[in-house]
Design a protein around this motif. Structure first.
Motif, PDB file in Angstrom:
ATOM      1  N   VAL A  70       0.866  -1.182   0.000  1.00 22.36           N
ATOM      2  CA  VAL A  70       0.000   0.000   0.000  1.00 22.36           C
ATOM      3  C   VAL A  70       0.908   1.240   0.000  1.00 22.36           C
ATOM      4  O   VAL A  70       2.068   1.153   0.399  1.00 22.36           O
ATOM      5  CB  VAL A  70      -0.929   0.052   1.236  1.00 22.36           C
ATOM      6  N   VAL A  71       0.379   2.348  -0.452  1.00 22.89           N
ATOM      7  CA  VAL A  71       1.088   3.618  -0.334  1.00 22.89           C
ATOM      8  C   VAL A  71       0.329   4.464   0.680  1.00 22.89           C
ATOM      9  O   VAL A  71      -0.849   4.783   0.455  1.00 22.89           O
ATOM     10  CB  VAL A  71       1.198   4.353  -1.692  1.00 22.89           C
ATOM     11  N   VAL A  72       0.966   4.736   1.820  1.00 21.00           N
ATOM     12  CA  VAL A  72       0.328   5.582   2.835  1.00 21.00           C
ATOM     13  C   VAL A  72       0.864   6.994   2.667  1.00 21.00           C
ATOM     14  O   VAL A  72       2.042   7.197   2.375  1.00 21.00           O
ATOM     15  CB  VAL A  72       0.567   5.050   4.276  1.00 21.00           C
ATOM     16  N   GLN A  73      -0.020   7.953   2.815  1.00 18.42           N
ATOM     17  CA  GLN A  73       0.372   9.333   2.513  1.00 18.42           C
ATOM     18  C   GLN A  73      -0.416  10.333   3.358  1.00 18.42           C
ATOM     19  O   GLN A  73      -1.518  10.042   3.808  1.00 18.42           O
ATOM     20  CB  GLN A  73       0.203   9.611   1.009  1.00 18.42           C
ATOM     21  N   VAL A  74       0.172  11.482   3.546  1.00 19.66           N
ATOM     22  CA  VAL A  74      -0.509  12.582   4.216  1.00 19.66           C
ATOM     23  C   VAL A  74      -0.786  13.643   3.161  1.00 19.66           C
ATOM     24  O   VAL A  74       0.124  14.092   2.466  1.00 19.66           O
ATOM     25  CB  VAL A  74       0.348  13.162   5.353  1.00 19.66           C
ATOM     26  N   LEU A  75      -2.066  13.986   3.020  1.00 13.74           N
ATOM     27  CA  LEU A  75      -2.481  15.019   2.071  1.00 13.74           C
ATOM     28  C   LEU A  75      -2.828  16.279   2.841  1.00 13.74           C
ATOM     29  O   LEU A  75      -3.474  16.214   3.895  1.00 13.74           O
ATOM     30  CB  LEU A  75      -3.701  14.555   1.277  1.00 13.74           C
ATOM     31  N   GLU A  76      -2.405  17.415   2.321  1.00 10.52           N
ATOM     32  CA  GLU A  76      -2.635  18.689   2.995  1.00 10.52           C
ATOM     33  C   GLU A  76      -3.333  19.663   2.055  1.00 10.52           C
ATOM     34  O   GLU A  76      -3.049  19.696   0.853  1.00 10.52           O
ATOM     35  CB  GLU A  76      -1.273  19.274   3.416  1.00 10.52           C
ATOM     36  N   GLY A  77      -4.241  20.440   2.617  1.00  8.91           N
ATOM     37  CA  GLY A  77      -4.931  21.464   1.828  1.00  8.91           C
ATOM     38  C   GLY A  77      -6.083  22.051   2.616  1.00  8.91           C
ATOM     39  O   GLY A  77      -6.367  21.627   3.740  1.00  8.91           O
ATOM     40  N   GLU A  78      -6.753  23.043   2.013  1.00 11.75           N
ATOM     41  CA  GLU A  78      -7.965  23.599   2.606  1.00 11.75           C
ATOM     42  C   GLU A  78      -9.016  22.492   2.678  1.00 11.75           C
ATOM     43  O   GLU A  78      -9.295  21.844   1.654  1.00 11.75           O
ATOM     44  CB  GLU A  78      -8.517  24.741   1.745  1.00 11.75           C
ATOM     45  N   PHE A 129      -0.520   6.831  13.265  1.00 10.73           N
ATOM     46  CA  PHE A 129      -0.380   5.371  13.128  1.00 10.73           C
ATOM     47  C   PHE A 129       0.761   5.044  12.153  1.00 10.73           C
ATOM     48  O   PHE A 129       1.504   4.092  12.361  1.00 10.73           O
ATOM     49  CB  PHE A 129      -1.707   4.786  12.629  1.00 10.73           C
ATOM     50  N   TYR A 130       0.920   5.839  11.100  1.00  5.01           N
ATOM     51  CA  TYR A 130       1.894   5.528  10.043  1.00  5.01           C
ATOM     52  C   TYR A 130       3.136   6.412  10.015  1.00  5.01           C
ATOM     53  O   TYR A 130       4.157   6.017   9.465  1.00  5.01           O
ATOM     54  CB  TYR A 130       1.218   5.612   8.661  1.00  5.01           C
ATOM     55  N   PHE A 131       3.043   7.625  10.556  1.00  6.56           N
ATOM     56  CA  PHE A 131       4.144   8.580  10.387  1.00  6.56           C
ATOM     57  C   PHE A 131       4.610   9.159  11.717  1.00  6.56           C
ATOM     58  O   PHE A 131       3.802   9.469  12.590  1.00  6.56           O
ATOM     59  CB  PHE A 131       3.718   9.732   9.474  1.00  6.56           C
ATOM     60  N   SER A 132       5.924   9.325  11.826  1.00  9.67           N
ATOM     61  CA  SER A 132       6.492  10.035  12.964  1.00  9.67           C
ATOM     62  C   SER A 132       6.579  11.516  12.606  1.00  9.67           C
ATOM     63  O   SER A 132       6.547  11.887  11.426  1.00  9.67           O
ATOM     64  CB  SER A 132       7.885   9.502  13.270  1.00  9.67           C
ATOM     65  N   GLY A 133       6.725  12.362  13.607  1.00  6.75           N
ATOM     66  CA  GLY A 133       6.841  13.793  13.366  1.00  6.75           C
ATOM     67  C   GLY A 133       7.973  14.122  12.403  1.00  6.75           C
ATOM     68  O   GLY A 133       7.850  15.017  11.570  1.00  6.75           O
ATOM     69  N   LEU A 134       9.059  13.368  12.503  1.00  9.27           N
ATOM     70  CA  LEU A 134      10.229  13.618  11.648  1.00  9.27           C
ATOM     71  C   LEU A 134       9.941  13.416  10.168  1.00  9.27           C
ATOM     72  O   LEU A 134      10.615  13.963   9.306  1.00  9.27           O
ATOM     73  CB  LEU A 134      11.363  12.655  12.039  1.00  9.27           C
ATOM     74  N   GLU A 135       8.934  12.585   9.876  1.00  7.75           N
ATOM     75  CA  GLU A 135       8.631  12.275   8.469  1.00  7.75           C
ATOM     76  C   GLU A 135       7.684  13.290   7.849  1.00  7.75           C
ATOM     77  O   GLU A 135       7.375  13.205   6.669  1.00  7.75           O
ATOM     78  CB  GLU A 135       8.005  10.881   8.385  1.00  7.75           C
ATOM     79  N   LEU A 136       7.184  14.216   8.668  1.00  7.54           N
ATOM     80  CA  LEU A 136       6.200  15.166   8.183  1.00  7.54           C
ATOM     81  C   LEU A 136       6.853  16.513   7.939  1.00  7.54           C
ATOM     82  O   LEU A 136       7.114  17.260   8.866  1.00  7.54           O
ATOM     83  CB  LEU A 136       5.060  15.297   9.192  1.00  7.54           C
ATOM     84  N   VAL A 137       7.081  16.805   6.687  1.00  5.93           N
ATOM     85  CA  VAL A 137       7.685  18.089   6.345  1.00  5.93           C
ATOM     86  C   VAL A 137       6.623  18.993   5.736  1.00  5.93           C
ATOM     87  O   VAL A 137       5.576  18.531   5.301  1.00  5.93           O
ATOM     88  CB  VAL A 137       8.858  17.919   5.353  1.00  5.93           C
ATOM     89  N   GLY A 138       6.887  20.300   5.722  1.00  2.00           N
ATOM     90  CA  GLY A 138       5.914  21.241   5.153  1.00  2.00           C
ATOM     91  C   GLY A 138       5.742  20.973   3.667  1.00  2.00           C
ATOM     92  O   GLY A 138       4.888  21.530   3.062  1.00  2.00           O
TER      93      GLY A 138
END
Ligand code: GTP
Ligand code: MG
Length: 138
Positions: A70-78, A129-138
Motif C-alpha cells: 500500500v502507499v500511505v500518505q498525508v495530504l494537505e490542503g484547505e 499510526f503511520y508517520f512520525s513527526g520527523l517524516e512530516l515536512v511542510g
C-alpha cells in the motif's frame, strides 16, 4: 490548512495506478506532504481497521489490505479531509460520481483503491499510526 491520511490500497498498487491516483489528488489542490510504500501484516491491517471489527466484512478487509503493498500518505490542503473524500468518491464504485478515483479505478466495494480519514480526530490518529513527526515536512 488541514491534513488527512490517505492509503492507496493493494488493488491499485498492483495495477500500477499510484501515479494516476496521485495526479487526481494534486489536480484537486491536495499536496502530498508525506508518502511511503509499505506492506502491512494482517495484524497491522487489523489494528488499523479495528473500528470495523464487528462488521461482517472485517476479515475480508484485513486480508485484502495485507495482500500487497500500500502507499500511505498525508495530504494537505484547505478542507483536506472533505476534499479528499470528494475526490475518492463513494465507497461502492457503482455509486461513485463520474471523475472520482473510485468510479475510475475501484474494482468493487471492498477493492476500492483508496482510503481516506473521515474526521479531524481520526485523521490525527491515522497519521500518527503511520508517520512520525520527523517524516512530516511542510
Ligand atoms: P475507507 O476510506 O477505506 O475507510 O472507506 P469508507 O470510509 O468509504 O468506507 P467504510 O469506512 O465504511 O469501510 C471501510 C472499508 O471497508 C471500505 O473502504 C471497503 O474497503 C471495506 N468495505 C466496506 N463495506 C464493505 C463490504 O460490504 N464488503 C467488503 N468486502 N468490504 C467492505
Ligand atoms: Mg472509513
Amino acid at each position: 490548512i488541514e491534513r488527512t491520511l490517505s492509503i492507496i490500497k493493494p488493488d491499485a498498487t498492483k495495477r500500477n495506478l499510484t501515479g494516476k491516483i496521485n495526479a487526481k489528488f494534486e489536480d484537486a489542490g491536495l499536496r502530498i506532504v508525506a508518502q511511503k510504500r509499505i506492506w502491512l501484516s494482517p495484524a497491522q491491517a487489523g489494528q488499523f481497521y479495528i473500528v470495523h471489527k464487528d462488521r461482517p466484512f472485517y476479515g475480508e478487509l484485513v486480508d485484502f489490505m495485507a495482500s500487497g503493498p500500500v502507499v500511505v500518505q498525508v495530504l494537505e490542503g484547505e478542507n483536506a479531509i472533505a476534499k479528499n473524500r470528494e475526490v475518492m468518491g463513494a465507497t461502492n464504485p457503482a455509486q461513485a460520481d463520474e471523475g472520482t478515483i473510485r468510479k475510475e479505478f475501484a474494482l468493487s466495494v471492498g477493492e476500492n483503491s483508496v482510503h481516506g480519514s473521515d474526521a479531524p480526530e481520526t485523521a490525527k490518529e491515522e497519521i500518527a499510526f503511520y508517520f512520525s513527526g520527523l517524516e512530516l515536512v511542510g
